[in-house]
Design an enzyme around this catalytic site. Structure first.
Site, mmCIF file in Angstrom:
data_model
loop_
_atom_site.group_PDB
_atom_site.id
_atom_site.type_symbol
_atom_site.label_atom_id
_atom_site.label_comp_id
_atom_site.label_asym_id
_atom_site.label_seq_id
_atom_site.Cartn_x
_atom_site.Cartn_y
_atom_site.Cartn_z
ATOM 1 N N ASN A 107 -11.682 -16.236 44.764
ATOM 2 C CA ASN A 107 -11.643 -16.244 43.308
ATOM 3 C C ASN A 107 -12.809 -15.415 42.788
ATOM 4 O O ASN A 107 -13.959 -15.656 43.149
ATOM 5 C CB ASN A 107 -11.734 -17.679 42.780
ATOM 6 C CG ASN A 107 -11.689 -17.749 41.270
ATOM 7 O OD1 ASN A 107 -12.692 -17.542 40.598
ATOM 8 N ND2 ASN A 107 -10.521 -18.061 40.746
ATOM 9 N N CYS A 138 -12.946 -16.123 32.104
ATOM 10 C CA CYS A 138 -14.373 -15.899 31.871
ATOM 11 C C CYS A 138 -14.587 -15.198 30.533
ATOM 12 O O CYS A 138 -13.778 -14.368 30.118
ATOM 13 C CB CYS A 138 -14.963 -15.033 32.986
ATOM 14 S SG CYS A 138 -14.809 -15.706 34.644
ATOM 15 N N GLY A 252 -2.609 -30.543 37.004
ATOM 16 C CA GLY A 252 -2.233 -31.943 36.958
ATOM 17 C C GLY A 252 -1.403 -32.453 38.108
ATOM 18 O O GLY A 252 -0.840 -33.548 38.020
#
Length: 311
Positions: A107, A138, A252
């Protein structure tokens, strides 16, 4: 070649990257694997997505960083990391020795387009890196601090700049904090991305009523966990309908059947995030469940689940 009845093909492809199964982890929830090595065979995962890596060390945010919520958690970590050189010296070295079969997706984080490019340029000489996940949640310091991923034009710019520096697969990680996730996904596809991953955390907050203050110093934090799953499913479906490149779905997933929902909604692969904190073996459970479900439904391969939704 069609697998024989005794076989079930768990592999999935994202560009030139072949994952042995469709289960990976969400960046920032799994370190670079070392913390989970006692619970999970790292080489058995479809891939390991590392914590965010920047060109230089980032100290992260001040104040309280983690807050539990009724159905998830808020985090305000600020992508703290020691920088790409330390990552190569420590994390990649550890993985090379202790998990040589692991598929590694790094990442990449940055505050400017040049930041992203600098990280990729450094990692290009590392043979163990299989692909890049570009975190465009970001803030872009050259554009007033807004996240790259809230603008189709900026998303295109970052994707194109990264694409120009590598032939390895590029997966763009999308923020849900936008009006139209499909528009952003399309911009990334047109700029040369091999896939997109979504969703990142949802902007949220929490208040201390006794002190009458925000519980996080920055006031706004990222919500993850089961509370965001319905939002994530809707966005995965919307993105998968708009683009022709693979989607990694996340947001989730708390049990194996959640992972199957994401694949039916259009995800080619899934990533486990906050769920790792509750059960460090959840990734393995998801792998097993996807295979058993696929067999029971009469499919030949895990990729058949993608968009197998009826109606």
């Amino acid at each position: 070649m069609t697998p024989s009845p005794q076989e079930f093909d768990m592999s999935v492809k994202i560009g030139s990257l072949v994952m042995r199964n469709p289960v990976t982890v969400a960046s920032g929830t799994f370190g670079s694997g070392k913390e989970y090595a006692d619970f999970v065979d790292l080489g058995s995962l479809g891939a390991i997505v590392t914590k965010g890596v920047s060109a230089v060390p980032w100290t992260g945010n001040d104040g309280r960083r983690i807050i539990e919520t009724a159905s998830g958690m808020l985090n305000s970590i600020g992508l703290q990391n020691p920088g790409v050189e330390a990552f190569c010296s420590h994390d990649l070295t550890w993985l090379r020795v202790h998990a040589p079969q692991a598929t590694i997706i790094v990442n990449v984080s940055g505050h400017t387009v040049d930041d992203y490019v600098e990280v990729i340029d450094r990692l290009e000489s590392e043979p163990d890196v299989a692909a890049y996940e570009i975190n465009i949640s970001c803030p872009n310091v050259d554009k007033g601090g807004l996240a790259f991923g809230v603008s189709a034009d900026q998303s295109f710019e970052v994707t194109a700049a990264c694409r120009a520096r590598t032939t390895r697969p590029i997966i763009m990680k999308l923020t849900p904090n936008v009006t139209d996730i499909a528009e952003i996904a399309c911009a990334c596809e047109h700029a040369g991305a091999d896939g997109v991953s979504l969703i990142n955390t949802v902007l949220a907050t929490s208040l201390d009523i006794e002190r009458r203050v925000f519980r996080v110093e920055r006031k706004v934090a990222g919500l993850s966990g089961p509370a965001i799953k319905p939002i994530a499913l809707r966005m995965v479906y919307a993105a998968s309908q708009a683009i022709g490149i693979p989607v990694i779905g996340m947001g989730g997933i708390a049990c194996p059947d959640d992972a199957i929902e994401f694949m039916l909604a259009g995800a080619n692969a899934v990533a486990i995030g906050t769920g790792n904190f509750l059960d460090p073996t959840l990734t393995t459970q998801c792998i097993e469940r996807i295979e058993s479900y696929g067999r029971a439904q009469g499919f030949d391969r895990a990729s058949d689940l993608t968009s197998a939704l009826k109606g």
